[in-house]
Design a protein around this motif. Structure first.
Motif, PDB file in Angstrom:
ATOM      1  N   GLU A  34      72.459 -29.659 -24.315  1.00 53.40           N
ATOM      2  CA  GLU A  34      72.447 -28.427 -23.535  1.00 53.40           C
ATOM      3  C   GLU A  34      72.191 -27.175 -24.363  1.00 53.40           C
ATOM      4  O   GLU A  34      71.742 -26.172 -23.855  1.00 53.40           O
ATOM      5  CB  GLU A  34      73.736 -28.264 -22.738  1.00 53.40           C
ATOM      6  CG  GLU A  34      75.002 -28.160 -23.585  1.00 53.40           C
ATOM      7  CD  GLU A  34      75.673 -29.494 -23.830  1.00 53.40           C
ATOM      8  OE1 GLU A  34      75.236 -30.222 -24.738  1.00 53.40           O
ATOM      9  OE2 GLU A  34      76.639 -29.803 -23.125  1.00 53.40           O
ATOM     10  N   GLY A  35      72.460 -27.222 -25.659  1.00 56.79           N
ATOM     11  CA  GLY A  35      72.242 -26.078 -26.524  1.00 56.79           C
ATOM     12  C   GLY A  35      73.242 -24.965 -26.272  1.00 56.79           C
ATOM     13  O   GLY A  35      74.083 -25.039 -25.372  1.00 56.79           O
ATOM     14  N   ASN A  95      76.078 -24.478 -18.246  1.00 54.74           N
ATOM     15  CA  ASN A  95      75.006 -25.420 -17.914  1.00 54.74           C
ATOM     16  C   ASN A  95      74.165 -25.009 -16.711  1.00 54.74           C
ATOM     17  O   ASN A  95      73.479 -25.849 -16.122  1.00 54.74           O
ATOM     18  CB  ASN A  95      75.547 -26.841 -17.735  1.00 54.74           C
ATOM     19  CG  ASN A  95      75.836 -27.488 -19.064  1.00 54.74           C
ATOM     20  OD1 ASN A  95      75.050 -27.366 -20.002  1.00 54.74           O
ATOM     21  ND2 ASN A  95      76.967 -28.148 -19.173  1.00 54.74           N
ATOM     22  N   VAL A  96      74.183 -23.745 -16.364  1.00 52.14           N
ATOM     23  CA  VAL A  96      73.272 -23.255 -15.330  1.00 52.14           C
ATOM     24  C   VAL A  96      71.841 -23.337 -15.857  1.00 52.14           C
ATOM     25  O   VAL A  96      70.915 -23.689 -15.131  1.00 52.14           O
ATOM     26  CB  VAL A  96      73.639 -21.811 -14.906  1.00 52.14           C
ATOM     27  CG1 VAL A  96      72.581 -21.216 -14.001  1.00 52.14           C
ATOM     28  CG2 VAL A  96      75.004 -21.799 -14.222  1.00 52.14           C
ATOM     29  N   ILE A  97      71.657 -23.030 -17.137  1.00 53.67           N
ATOM     30  CA  ILE A  97      70.377 -23.190 -17.833  1.00 53.67           C
ATOM     31  C   ILE A  97      70.667 -23.975 -19.104  1.00 53.67           C
ATOM     32  O   ILE A  97      71.553 -23.605 -19.866  1.00 53.67           O
ATOM     33  CB  ILE A  97      69.746 -21.829 -18.219  1.00 53.67           C
ATOM     34  CG1 ILE A  97      69.449 -20.981 -17.002  1.00 53.67           C
ATOM     35  CG2 ILE A  97      68.485 -22.028 -19.070  1.00 53.67           C
ATOM     36  CD1 ILE A  97      68.345 -21.508 -16.123  1.00 53.67           C
ATOM     37  N   GLY A 145      60.847 -16.967 -24.284  1.00 53.59           N
ATOM     38  CA  GLY A 145      61.654 -17.282 -23.113  1.00 53.59           C
ATOM     39  C   GLY A 145      62.965 -16.526 -23.049  1.00 53.59           C
ATOM     40  O   GLY A 145      63.106 -15.440 -23.595  1.00 53.59           O
ATOM     41  N   ALA A 146      63.912 -17.153 -22.392  1.00 50.78           N
ATOM     42  CA  ALA A 146      65.209 -16.550 -22.079  1.00 50.78           C
ATOM     43  C   ALA A 146      65.969 -16.141 -23.336  1.00 50.78           C
ATOM     44  O   ALA A 146      65.780 -16.706 -24.407  1.00 50.78           O
ATOM     45  CB  ALA A 146      66.044 -17.541 -21.272  1.00 50.78           C
ATOM     46  N   ARG A 147      66.828 -15.159 -23.144  1.00 52.11           N
ATOM     47  CA  ARG A 147      67.704 -14.689 -24.224  1.00 52.11           C
ATOM     48  C   ARG A 147      69.089 -14.446 -23.659  1.00 52.11           C
ATOM     49  O   ARG A 147      69.223 -13.961 -22.543  1.00 52.11           O
ATOM     50  CB  ARG A 147      67.186 -13.370 -24.803  1.00 52.11           C
ATOM     51  CG  ARG A 147      65.860 -13.492 -25.485  1.00 52.11           C
ATOM     52  CD  ARG A 147      65.359 -12.105 -25.876  1.00 52.11           C
ATOM     53  NE  ARG A 147      64.041 -12.204 -26.433  1.00 52.11           N
ATOM     54  CZ  ARG A 147      63.763 -11.935 -27.713  1.00 52.11           C
ATOM     55  NH1 ARG A 147      64.695 -11.535 -28.519  1.00 52.11           N
ATOM     56  NH2 ARG A 147      62.540 -12.061 -28.153  1.00 52.11           N
ATOM     57  N   MET A 178      65.207 -24.190 -20.762  1.00 52.35           N
ATOM     58  CA  MET A 178      64.751 -22.954 -21.395  1.00 52.35           C
ATOM     59  C   MET A 178      63.380 -23.180 -22.034  1.00 52.35           C
ATOM     60  O   MET A 178      62.460 -22.379 -21.857  1.00 52.35           O
ATOM     61  CB  MET A 178      65.789 -22.532 -22.441  1.00 52.35           C
ATOM     62  CG  MET A 178      65.479 -21.286 -23.206  1.00 52.35           C
ATOM     63  SD  MET A 178      66.809 -20.879 -24.375  1.00 52.35           S
ATOM     64  CE  MET A 178      66.620 -22.162 -25.600  1.00 52.35           C
ATOM     65  N   PHE A 179      63.229 -24.298 -22.737  1.00 49.45           N
ATOM     66  CA  PHE A 179      61.950 -24.591 -23.368  1.00 49.45           C
ATOM     67  C   PHE A 179      60.898 -25.045 -22.358  1.00 49.45           C
ATOM     68  O   PHE A 179      59.709 -24.838 -22.569  1.00 49.45           O
ATOM     69  CB  PHE A 179      62.114 -25.616 -24.494  1.00 49.45           C
ATOM     70  CG  PHE A 179      62.567 -25.007 -25.794  1.00 49.45           C
ATOM     71  CD1 PHE A 179      61.822 -24.027 -26.433  1.00 49.45           C
ATOM     72  CD2 PHE A 179      63.738 -25.426 -26.400  1.00 49.45           C
ATOM     73  CE1 PHE A 179      62.223 -23.474 -27.635  1.00 49.45           C
ATOM     74  CE2 PHE A 179      64.160 -24.880 -27.596  1.00 49.45           C
ATOM     75  CZ  PHE A 179      63.394 -23.902 -28.223  1.00 49.45           C
ATOM     76  N   THR A 180      61.311 -25.653 -21.244  1.00 46.00           N
ATOM     77  CA  THR A 180      60.352 -26.015 -20.193  1.00 46.00           C
ATOM     78  C   THR A 180      59.694 -24.755 -19.644  1.00 46.00           C
ATOM     79  O   THR A 180      58.476 -24.728 -19.405  1.00 46.00           O
ATOM     80  CB  THR A 180      61.043 -26.803 -19.060  1.00 46.00           C
ATOM     81  OG1 THR A 180      61.581 -28.006 -19.592  1.00 46.00           O
ATOM     82  CG2 THR A 180      60.069 -27.138 -17.935  1.00 46.00           C
ATOM     83  N   HIS A 181      60.473 -23.715 -19.453  1.00 44.08           N
ATOM     84  CA  HIS A 181      59.942 -22.433 -18.983  1.00 44.08           C
ATOM     85  C   HIS A 181      58.874 -21.912 -19.946  1.00 44.08           C
ATOM     86  O   HIS A 181      57.788 -21.489 -19.533  1.00 44.08           O
ATOM     87  CB  HIS A 181      61.093 -21.434 -18.819  1.00 44.08           C
ATOM     88  CG  HIS A 181      60.683 -20.128 -18.261  1.00 44.08           C
ATOM     89  ND1 HIS A 181      60.688 -18.979 -19.011  1.00 44.08           N
ATOM     90  CD2 HIS A 181      60.236 -19.777 -17.041  1.00 44.08           C
ATOM     91  CE1 HIS A 181      60.271 -17.980 -18.266  1.00 44.08           C
ATOM     92  NE2 HIS A 181      59.981 -18.429 -17.071  1.00 44.08           N
TER      93      HIS A 181
END
Length: 171
Positions: A138-139, A147-149, A102-104, A154-157
């Motif tokens: 929120e990580g 908190n936009v992501i 996922g995202a980075r 991130m893990f849902t994606h």
């Protein structure tokens, strides 16, 4: 269908629940505390993937579980700095793992330097952000994206990618 997630971390459990709900999949989800078999702070894509696969595979040791899910966060060094990474694995007994990333985002250098010296991201983020249990909320991605992501998003994606691959494989 009975699935287990190899974690009791609320952000990871929420990610599995949300992805299954969005895809209208009727499942019973069991959070399980299982070992990742990697360091507490995975420091490469390979190690982070291995942690996700190990968590998913370890879930299948329970007799009633049909699908194991492993979600693992880590960091990866690049020529551009240290990045947060996240990987997931979906394992069905007798089949090869389905893997997705996922995202980075690049970590600020002061945070990256502490990780390079051996600290873990969760406690470092608690210190930097003054937020308790940030890895269960929120990580780092939530902190550094305002908190936009958030971590669960991130893990849902990643979970949605895993589910899509699983569905494609079953066609």
């Amino acid at each position: 269908m009975k699935i287990a997630i190899g974690s009791v971390n609320p952000a990871k459990v929420k990610a599995v629940e949300e992805a299954c709900k969005e895809q209208d999949i009727d499942v019973i989800i069991t959070p399980m505390s299982v070992p990742s078999g990697v360091s507490n702070q995975p420091f490469s894509d390979e190690e982070t993937i291995q942690g996700a696969v190990n968590r998913a595979t370890n879930c299948l040791l329970e007799e009633n579980i049909e699908i194991g899910i492993g979600l693992e966060g880590g960091v990866v060094e690049t020529p551009f700095g240290l990045f947060v990474c996240n990987w997931g694995a979906l394992v069905v007994k007798g089949e090869s793992p389905i893997i997705a990333g996922g995202a980075r985002i690049r970590l600020p250098e002061d945070v990256a330097e502490r990780l390079r010296k051996g600290e873990e991201l969760g406690p470092v983020m608690e210190d930097v952000s003054k937020v308790r249990n940030v890895s269960k909320k929120e990580g780092a991605i939530g902190i550094f994206t305002n908190n936009v992501i958030t971590r669960d998003e991130m893990f849902t994606h990643v979970m949605k990618i895993l589910i899509g691959q699983f569905q494609f494989r079953k066609k």
